[in-house]
Design a protein around this motif. Structure first.
Motif, PDB file in Angstrom:
ATOM      1  N   PRO A   1      26.927  44.138 -49.073  1.00 22.66           N
ATOM      2  CA  PRO A   1      26.713  45.399 -49.791  1.00 22.66           C
ATOM      3  C   PRO A   1      26.980  46.568 -48.844  1.00 22.66           C
ATOM      4  CG  PRO A   1      24.767  43.953 -49.854  1.00 22.66           C
ATOM      5  CD  PRO A   1      25.660  43.478 -48.750  1.00 22.66           C
TER       6      PRO A   1
ATOM      7  N   GLY B   1      26.387  51.937 -49.737  1.00 20.40           N
ATOM      8  CA  GLY B   1      25.400  53.003 -49.491  1.00 20.40           C
ATOM      9  C   GLY B   1      26.044  54.258 -48.921  1.00 20.40           C
ATOM     10  N   MET B   2      25.297  55.345 -48.925  1.00 20.61           N
ATOM     11  CA  MET B   2      25.876  56.637 -48.520  1.00 20.61           C
ATOM     12  C   MET B   2      25.737  56.905 -47.023  1.00 20.61           C
ATOM     13  SD  MET B   2      25.185  59.149 -51.710  1.00 20.61           S
ATOM     14  CE  MET B   2      23.436  58.937 -51.850  1.00 20.61           C
TER      15      MET B   2
ATOM     16  N   ARG C   1      21.773  58.885 -43.066  1.00 23.68           N
ATOM     17  CA  ARG C   1      21.118  59.108 -41.770  1.00 23.68           C
ATOM     18  C   ARG C   1      22.123  59.325 -40.649  1.00 23.68           C
ATOM     19  NH1 ARG C   1      17.339  54.037 -41.755  1.00 23.68           N
ATOM     20  NH2 ARG C   1      18.852  53.381 -43.327  1.00 23.68           N
TER      21      ARG C   1
ATOM     22  N   LYS D   1      29.511  54.003 -42.923  1.00 22.91           N
ATOM     23  CA  LYS D   1      28.594  53.640 -41.838  1.00 22.91           C
ATOM     24  C   LYS D   1      28.969  52.282 -41.240  1.00 22.91           C
ATOM     25  CE  LYS D   1      24.425  52.176 -43.130  1.00 22.91           C
ATOM     26  NZ  LYS D   1      23.018  52.208 -43.567  1.00 22.91           N
TER      27      LYS D   1
ATOM     28  N   ALA E   1      25.676  54.684 -56.116  1.00 25.58           N
ATOM     29  CA  ALA E   1      24.790  54.007 -55.155  1.00 25.58           C
ATOM     30  C   ALA E   1      23.376  53.947 -55.739  1.00 25.58           C
ATOM     31  CB  ALA E   1      24.806  54.739 -53.820  1.00 25.58           C
ATOM     32  N   LEU E   2      23.148  52.941 -56.600  1.00 25.95           N
ATOM     33  CA  LEU E   2      21.863  52.837 -57.312  1.00 25.95           C
ATOM     34  C   LEU E   2      20.904  51.875 -56.636  1.00 25.95           C
ATOM     35  CD1 LEU E   2      23.121  52.799 -61.033  1.00 25.95           C
ATOM     36  CD2 LEU E   2      22.243  54.720 -59.709  1.00 25.95           C
ATOM     37  N   GLY E   3      21.235  51.470 -55.412  1.00 28.73           N
ATOM     38  CA  GLY E   3      20.309  50.610 -54.668  1.00 28.73           C
ATOM     39  C   GLY E   3      20.926  49.273 -54.311  1.00 28.73           C
TER      40      GLY E   3
ATOM     41  N   ASP F   1      24.192  46.544 -41.285  1.00 27.63           N
ATOM     42  CA  ASP F   1      23.483  47.422 -40.344  1.00 27.63           C
ATOM     43  C   ASP F   1      22.280  46.741 -39.696  1.00 27.63           C
ATOM     44  OD1 ASP F   1      22.322  47.572 -42.787  1.00 27.63           O
ATOM     45  OD2 ASP F   1      22.452  49.753 -43.000  1.00 27.63           O
TER      46      ASP F   1
END
Ligand code: UTP
Length: 289
Positions: A11, A14-15, A18, A28, A109-111, A134
């Motif tokens: 997955p 994500g955005m 951070r 990322k 990006a709903l999780g 990550d």
């Protein structure tokens, strides 16, 4: 016969807020630790565990991920002409075999749970692994390899867990189970981001999962949970009692590369593992005491 884990889902939709502004135009998961992007470590770990199908759930502005696993003809031609064979091997080392990689987009990006659900049709009716790039785990035997070995004994669903400080439980999915159980901990329950005073343990879910395909049925029905996101933890919790479900306490050092300090530490730790960098890195570290 227990079905082997041949598919892994990554997955990567994500955005990465951070790490802004670094992650404005690059994902990322393309941030390097020493000389390889996070996603490449994740793919190499899956390969070592016997995975043959790699499903990437990406998003907008994430095309660098797809390019990373493809040929880069101009670069390769240039390296060939200059007889830079070692560098050419490095450029080729990211290639996956034809048909092994599939990319799908999570449009919003709903999780994490929603990202995994996006992979449903590419995974099919098979058990599968999920790796969050990550979360890096440094060990001679890579974490998913350890998990696949344990899975071959007990089957069902399995989540990697590690103990975290009590005050950090609200950053993780937390496992309800007996921490004294050994490496394999039968799961009684799973809670997403509980407040420290409500957490059933300090055993946090780290980004490695082995899941049975029935989890997709629960994900498809899942309402948004903590933080308004579709949580993988909530869908997994529905499998408890219906299928074997274990927490797996892995060996190795874990780095949270979704966090700036964790990412920096991973760079230092992986550099110290690399023979050519060990001495210069040790030397400069002395200056920061
Ligand atoms: P994180 O919780 O670290 O979120 O996701 P993030 O968006 O990547 O980063 P921050 O918090 O904004 O800085 C953990 C993993 O789940 C994936 C991420 O790409 C990362 O690999 N993810 C998360 C998705 O694929 N889709 C989502 O909707 C959310």
């Amino acid at each position: 016969m227990r079905r082997e884990i041949k598919t892994a889902v990554f997955p990567v939709g994500g955005m990465g807020t951070r790490f802004l502004p670094a992650t404005k135009a690059i994902p990322k998961e393309m941030l390097p630790v020493v000389d390889k992007p996070l996603i490449q470590y994740a793919v190499e770990e899956a390969k070592a565990a016997g995975v043959e199908n790699f499903v990437f759930v990406t998003g907008r502005y994430k095309s660098a991920l797809e390019d990373h696993f493809d040929h880069a003809f101009e670069l390769e031609r240039g390296l060939e002409e200059r007889q830079k064979h070692h560098q050419l091997d490095l450029a080729h080392s990211t290639l996956l075999k034809p048909g092994q990689a599939a990319f799908t987009r999570q449009q919003m990006a709903l999780g994490l749970g929603h990202a995994v659900l996006c992979a449903r049709h590419l995974v099919g009716d098979e058990p599968f692994a999920v790796i969050l790039p990550d979360d890096m785990i440094l060990d001679d035997v890579l974490c998913l390899v350890q998990m696949v070995r344990a899975y071959s004994e007990v089957g069902g669903n399995m989540v990697a867990v590690a103990e975290v400080p009590g005050e950090h439980t609200d950053r993780y999915g937390i496992l309800d189970g007996d921490p004294r159980a050994g490496a394999l901990i039968p799961v009684r329950g799973l809670v997403e981001k509980p407040r420290p005073e409500e957490a059933p343990s300090r055993l946090a879910l780290i980004g490695r999962y082995i899941l049975q395909p029935q989890v997709f049925e629960h994900l498809a029905r899942q309402e948004p949970g903590a933080g308004g996101e579709i949580q993988l933890t909530d869908a997994m919790a529905k499998l408890i009692g219906r299928q074997p479900f274990h927490g797996f306490r892995f060996s190795g050092r874990r780095f949270d590369c979704g966090d700036k300090a964790g990412y920096l530490e991973a760079n230092i730790a992986y550099a110290l593992e690399c023979e050519a960098m060990r001495e210069p890195v040790r030397a400069f570290l002395k200056r920061y005491r």
